[in-house]
Enzyme design. Sequence first.
Site, mmCIF file in Angstrom:
data_model
loop_
_atom_site.group_PDB
_atom_site.id
_atom_site.type_symbol
_atom_site.label_atom_id
_atom_site.label_comp_id
_atom_site.label_asym_id
_atom_site.label_seq_id
_atom_site.Cartn_x
_atom_site.Cartn_y
_atom_site.Cartn_z
ATOM 1 N N GLY A 44 0.750 -1.420 0.023
ATOM 2 C CA GLY A 44 0.058 -0.086 0.059
ATOM 3 C C GLY A 44 0.827 1.391 -0.010
ATOM 4 N N THR A 45 1.923 1.186 0.839
ATOM 5 C CA THR A 45 2.565 2.478 0.722
ATOM 6 C C THR A 45 3.211 2.853 -0.491
ATOM 7 O OG1 THR A 45 3.062 2.248 3.172
ATOM 8 C CG2 THR A 45 4.813 3.337 1.724
ATOM 9 N N ASN A 54 -8.326 3.790 8.115
ATOM 10 C CA ASN A 54 -7.840 2.841 9.134
ATOM 11 C C ASN A 54 -7.877 2.727 10.621
ATOM 12 O OD1 ASN A 54 -5.981 4.951 8.950
ATOM 13 N ND2 ASN A 54 -4.157 3.773 9.557
ATOM 14 N N HIS A 78 -1.771 -7.936 2.434
ATOM 15 C CA HIS A 78 -1.499 -8.374 3.952
ATOM 16 C C HIS A 78 -2.879 -7.924 4.945
ATOM 17 C CE1 HIS A 78 0.152 -4.926 6.272
ATOM 18 N NE2 HIS A 78 0.293 -4.448 5.109
ATOM 19 N N THR A 124 11.784 -7.117 -10.743
ATOM 20 C CA THR A 124 11.357 -8.456 -11.089
ATOM 21 C C THR A 124 10.061 -8.897 -10.207
ATOM 22 O OG1 THR A 124 13.571 -9.371 -11.266
ATOM 23 C CG2 THR A 124 12.019 -11.058 -10.804
ATOM 24 N N CYS A 179 1.545 1.755 11.813
ATOM 25 C CA CYS A 179 2.557 2.619 11.210
ATOM 26 C C CYS A 179 3.226 3.729 12.193
ATOM 27 C CB CYS A 179 2.309 2.958 9.700
ATOM 28 S SG CYS A 179 1.882 1.476 8.880
#
Lengths: 380, 380
Positions: B71-72, B149, B199, B235, B320
């Site tokens: 998300g960040t 959140n 997640h 990748t 966070c």
Amino acid sequence: MKRIYLDYAATTPVDEEVIRVMNEIHRDIFGNASSIHLDGRRAREAIERARDKILRKLNARNHKLIFTSGGTESNNTALKGIAFRRKRGHIITSKIEHDCILKTCEWLEKLGFRITYLPVDSEGFVDLKKLEEEIGNDTILVSINHGNNEIGTIEDVKAIGEICEDKGVYFHSDACQSFCKTPIDLEEMKIDLLTINAHKIYGPKGVGGLVIRDGVEIEPLMHGGGHEFGLRSGTENVPGIVGFSKAVEIFKEDDIRKMKKLRDMLIKGILELEDTKLNGPKGNKRLCNNVNALFRYVDGEALLLYLDSNGISVSTGSACSSSSSEPSHVLTAIGLDPKDARCSLRFTLGKWNEEEDVRFTLDVLEEGVNKLREVSALKG
Amino acid sequence: MKRIYLDYAATTPVDEEVIRVMNEIHRDIFGNASSIHLDGRRAREAIERARDKILRKLNARNHKLIFTSGGTESNNTALKGIAFRRKRGHIITSKIEHDCILKTCEWLEKLGFRITYLPVDSEGFVDLKKLEEEIGNDTILVSINHGNNEIGTIEDVKAIGEICEDKGVYFHSDACQSFCKTPIDLEEMKIDLLTINAHKIYGPKGVGGLVIRDGVEIEPLMHGGGHEFGLRSGTENVPGIVGFSKAVEIFKEDDIRKMKKLRDMLIKGILELEDTKLNGPKGNKRLCNNVNALFRYVDGEALLLYLDSNGISVSTGSACSSSSSEPSHVLTAIGLDPKDARCSLRFTLGKWNEEEDVRFTLDVLEEGVNKLREVSALKG
């Protein structure tokens, strides 16, 4: 048909031991490492243990390690991090860097930074005298890869580091291909920023690291919750990080010796074919698992597909730009003409290859090269 | 002691089915998705199937999805991507966004962009009239989170999208907390850029996505090999991406109903305690799994640790920024004074919680609140 994988520089399968520890973390240590409660604290401890293990492997006593999503992010963070911090200036890199360095430099150039792309010799070694000459008062960073991803050249980062230290300029090195395969001692080598990642050493995709010498200040690439010393925000990928450190822990010297033996066997066999040539350096200054060869008059992609249809995975160059039709910028930088660059293939070995893989590959190569040369002779 | 996890908004455990498919990919589809050979093509196919699945879940017919590390990164990519593309201009966001939006905006402000932080009402809803007024000729982006959140407010993104479309301004929404828990239809809602991640929905850490409407041009955050439509180099994390799509696929409506029931039971129980208050909205405009409550005269962190020592994991706010000693910017934005903000706790439920977890938590809460109030009365 059992396949033979000879593209370990693109990515490696994940070691079962790494999968096992990641599954343990998924199941038992699922917390957010920034949470205060026990589930969070256990995740935090797992990350810090992983961080210490990797720093020890690098003998990094005066550095911090920030975990990222991989080599591309680490390289972007190093270059843009220094550039945005310093706001203007001059960056020196080489002509044979990975695309994530070159494209970042091109972007920074558009923003007003001055970039110098150092030439390399016919084996891919950066011209150290030229490097010294190019460093000016406005130079803010030198970024030279450690082990080249296409031709395996191991640059003399110790000498480069000494030049940079002497001139008071930061030195970043991309060690995605060399980490664990070649000794790296951050105290001995004067490296200020080092990029590493997991999926080239039997660890998971989606996790890498940037090692930063204490005192080196960078602007974060990602802003947010202030994770990773305030330098890389985003919920830490605990299973990936622990898997990364496990991959580092179980990497064996024996595997390096084995890869070197297979590498030299493959090189010898290829050079016995007519009109072939090794691209990149010989011997100890070459990554233990890299072979890159020119098969004259044979289209590299056609040969790749021939090998593929016989169960062998190889590459025409960097996987990251394999969809591009341009000839490899690395091969042209060491002096191949574009035609020869298109007639080259990269074979990269791993710990799960055996002598019989190399023997079978050499047989198929001989067959394929002959067939394709017949076709091109007919066409010609 | 069996622990009770009530911090699903910080992160969730990974579903066994997700672990299973990721292990399959680790073992069988280990190639680099950019490689031309069979191992590469199989990885590519797995990624494209995952991409389609997630786009279908969002009814995104005119959008592409790029996979990121979470998300960040997605939020940083959206904001910086539009900002660097447009070079200058005005961005509108709200006062109750996640730190990765707010800190990115602060950074862009330093680079010369103008930022407006919209106020919210006492339940956390953005003032739509104010939004309309603030959009000017130089406005390049509006970024408002979908589900908050901390307090669970589900913003009226449909109305916001219509205002933005009407004014010809791009609309980005951070849906990390709402994705799968609340219906999102990108055709119906006029969202140009949407952030999602894995997640928070029983998928792996280290993978997220940014959905981008066709025609919306952004500058990449990471330059390199040109992966993900040239918008996100690096990748691809194939196991993570496939795990993400599996998590989306197995998310059940029944689980939402269950979480709502437990949420309402927990709210009811908390409000029966003396001197408590619900922070954020009631009913259907609240995320199905979010409870945030004020326990007057009780230090939130002390209560968190009391619950933790009794085997219950909760949070004082966003994981966070949980190490920060500042009162929650979300709670102060909805009108709590800093003292009350510090007396608040967040409980977020998940599909593996049961009624007995809520009952036990309420018992421990009552005990803890009483004990801590005694202490603070003694202190006072």
